[in-house]
Design a protein around this motif. Structure first.
Motif, PDB file in Angstrom:
ATOM      1  N   ARG A   1     100.016 -11.429  12.234  1.00 36.54           N
ATOM      2  CA  ARG A   1     100.902 -11.377  13.390  1.00 36.54           C
ATOM      3  C   ARG A   1     100.661 -10.063  14.131  1.00 36.54           C
ATOM      4  O   ARG A   1     100.238  -9.065  13.543  1.00 36.54           O
ATOM      5  N   GLU A   2     100.935 -10.081  15.412  1.00 32.50           N
ATOM      6  CA  GLU A   2     100.823  -8.866  16.214  1.00 32.50           C
ATOM      7  C   GLU A   2     102.201  -8.487  16.745  1.00 32.50           C
ATOM      8  O   GLU A   2     103.071  -9.349  16.887  1.00 32.50           O
ATOM      9  N   LEU A   3     102.356  -7.209  17.052  1.00 30.04           N
ATOM     10  CA  LEU A   3     103.624  -6.708  17.587  1.00 30.04           C
ATOM     11  C   LEU A   3     103.433  -6.308  19.046  1.00 30.04           C
ATOM     12  O   LEU A   3     102.391  -5.750  19.404  1.00 30.04           O
ATOM     13  N   ARG A   4     104.432  -6.588  19.853  1.00 29.91           N
ATOM     14  CA  ARG A   4     104.399  -6.196  21.258  1.00 29.91           C
ATOM     15  C   ARG A   4     105.736  -5.573  21.656  1.00 29.91           C
ATOM     16  O   ARG A   4     106.787  -6.095  21.303  1.00 29.91           O
ATOM     17  N   LEU A   5     105.654  -4.465  22.389  1.00 28.11           N
ATOM     18  CA  LEU A   5     106.864  -3.900  22.993  1.00 28.11           C
ATOM     19  C   LEU A   5     106.737  -4.067  24.502  1.00 28.11           C
ATOM     20  O   LEU A   5     105.739  -3.651  25.091  1.00 28.11           O
ATOM     21  N   TYR A   6     107.729  -4.704  25.107  1.00 27.46           N
ATOM     22  CA  TYR A   6     107.726  -4.925  26.557  1.00 27.46           C
ATOM     23  C   TYR A   6     108.719  -3.953  27.198  1.00 27.46           C
ATOM     24  O   TYR A   6     109.851  -3.805  26.730  1.00 27.46           O
ATOM     25  N   LEU A   7     108.263  -3.303  28.261  1.00 27.29           N
ATOM     26  CA  LEU A   7     109.120  -2.345  28.945  1.00 27.29           C
ATOM     27  C   LEU A   7     108.917  -2.439  30.449  1.00 27.29           C
ATOM     28  O   LEU A   7     107.990  -3.118  30.919  1.00 27.29           O
ATOM     29  N   ALA A   8     109.786  -1.749  31.186  1.00 22.68           N
ATOM     30  CA  ALA A   8     109.647  -1.692  32.640  1.00 22.68           C
ATOM     31  C   ALA A   8     109.995  -0.282  33.105  1.00 22.68           C
ATOM     32  O   ALA A   8     110.581   0.510  32.352  1.00 22.68           O
ATOM     33  N   GLU A   9     109.602   0.014  34.349  1.00 29.64           N
ATOM     34  CA  GLU A   9     109.863   1.325  34.946  1.00 29.64           C
ATOM     35  C   GLU A   9     110.770   1.111  36.160  1.00 29.64           C
ATOM     36  O   GLU A   9     110.277   0.892  37.273  1.00 29.64           O
ATOM     37  N   PRO A  10     112.094   1.148  35.966  1.00 27.65           N
ATOM     38  CA  PRO A  10     113.008   0.826  37.070  1.00 27.65           C
ATOM     39  C   PRO A  10     113.006   1.883  38.175  1.00 27.65           C
ATOM     40  O   PRO A  10     113.080   3.080  37.888  1.00 27.65           O
ATOM     41  N   GLN A  11     112.913   1.407  39.396  1.00 32.10           N
ATOM     42  CA  GLN A  11     112.932   2.313  40.549  1.00 32.10           C
ATOM     43  C   GLN A  11     114.244   3.097  40.600  1.00 32.10           C
ATOM     44  O   GLN A  11     114.275   4.253  41.013  1.00 32.10           O
TER      45      GLN A  11
END
Lengths: 142, 168
Positions: free
Chosen positions: B118-128
């Motif tokens: 299995r692989e791990l992913r972290l999802y993020l964003a850069e809010p204005q």
């Protein structure tokens, strides 16, 4: 096993604590890498069953890998090292060797590069946990 | 009566800049920071990773490995040194969303000890809305093969929904 392997193990008093155990080695071939892992298993005082449990693997399968009866892929080598708390420090290999450029050692070179990531597994887990979970803007100053 | 609600997220103008281009204070500290408090489900997922409880298919060894690698990537994101392209990137901007960034611990595709990895992913964003802020959205695993794309798509959709909820 390839006898052209130099290995430096620290037999630490706390070696029975798997997380505290660390071995540094020069890795000159894939067989040397596996030889190191076998030695690390013995030095750490960890049972085969413990290692298999940490890996989520069958103990018989792990034993056959350590015995050299079954080939291991890079993932397995890496996970095995991580389960044993082994640090593979490829940086001690003299650059003049350029062993990583030799066709027969390319796989070992890749393995040692990947295995280097297990170094971080030996960092203080409480410190990492605190850095990531405790609030405050400075929480990720590590 | 039907109520129309706006579902959108306003990212920083240059998506990926905060994690991959080091912007420093005068004293050398990085400007980017991980936003607090966390989005609640994201925090639960981080806690689960630390409790070896994120994915029943992961072994103890894989949890140890993922924790250490993720820690390294999160620090790199804060320092603005994440590699988003080229050989062995640390992550990428998800094309179809244009604003979700994924951080990916080292790839370990294929099998090990007779089982699929299995692989791990972290999802993020850069809010204005929050200058220099990094917003953790979702932590998820997927099968480490082409069969994992459906899981990955579902995780990205979840990250997008959480971003919309945060913006609201």
């Amino acid at each position: 096993m390839n006898s052209n392997v130099s290995r430096h193990h620290s037999r630490l008093p706390e070696a029975r604590d798997m997380r505290a155990f660390a071995a540094q080695c020069n890795v000159e071939s894939q067989s040397g890498l596996m030889e190191t892992l076998v030695a690390a298993t013995e030095d750490s005082g960890t049972t085969l069953e413990d290692v298999a449990t940490r890996l989520g693997a069958d103990a018989t399968l792990v034993k056959s890998m350590l015995n050299g009866e079954r080939d291991t892929n890079l993932n397995e080598l890496r996970m095995l090292a991580s389960a044993l708390g082994v640090v593979v420090d490829y940086r001690v290999v003299p650059a003049s060797f350029e062993w990583h450029r030799r066709e027969q050692d390319r796989l070992a070179a890749r393995a040692s590069r990947v295995l280097r990531h297990t170094t971080y597994g030996l960092a203080d887990p409480d410190a990492i946990r605190a850095a990531l979970r405790v609030g405050g803007d400075d929480a990720l100053h590590v | 009566m039907t109520t129309l609600t706006s579902r959108s997220f306003h990212p920083h103008d240059s998506v990926g800049e905060r994690v991959s281009y080091a912007l420093l204070h005068d004293d050398g500290r990085p400007r980017s920071f991980w936003m607090r408090p966390h989005i609640a489900p994201f925090k639960r997922e981080m806690d689960a990773l630390w409790a070896n409880d994120l994915d029943p298919e992961l072994s103890e060894t894989e949890y140890d490995d993922f924790r250490s690698q993720l820690h390294e990537l999160m620090v790199k994101a804060r320092q603005g040194t994440v590699k988003l392209s080229g050989d062995r990137p640390d992550g990428k901007v998800i094309d179809r969303t244009k604003f979700i960034i994924e951080l990916r611990p080292i790839l370990q595709r294929g099998t090990a000890f007779g089982r699929k990895l299995r692989e791990l992913r972290l999802y993020l964003a850069e809010p204005q809305l929050v200058p220099h802020g990094l917003l953790g959205l979702h932590l998820a695993t997927k099968e480490a093969s082409d069969d994992g794309y459906d899981e990955q798509d579902a995780s990205i959709d979840e990250a997008v929904e959480r971003a919309y909820d945060w913006q609201r």
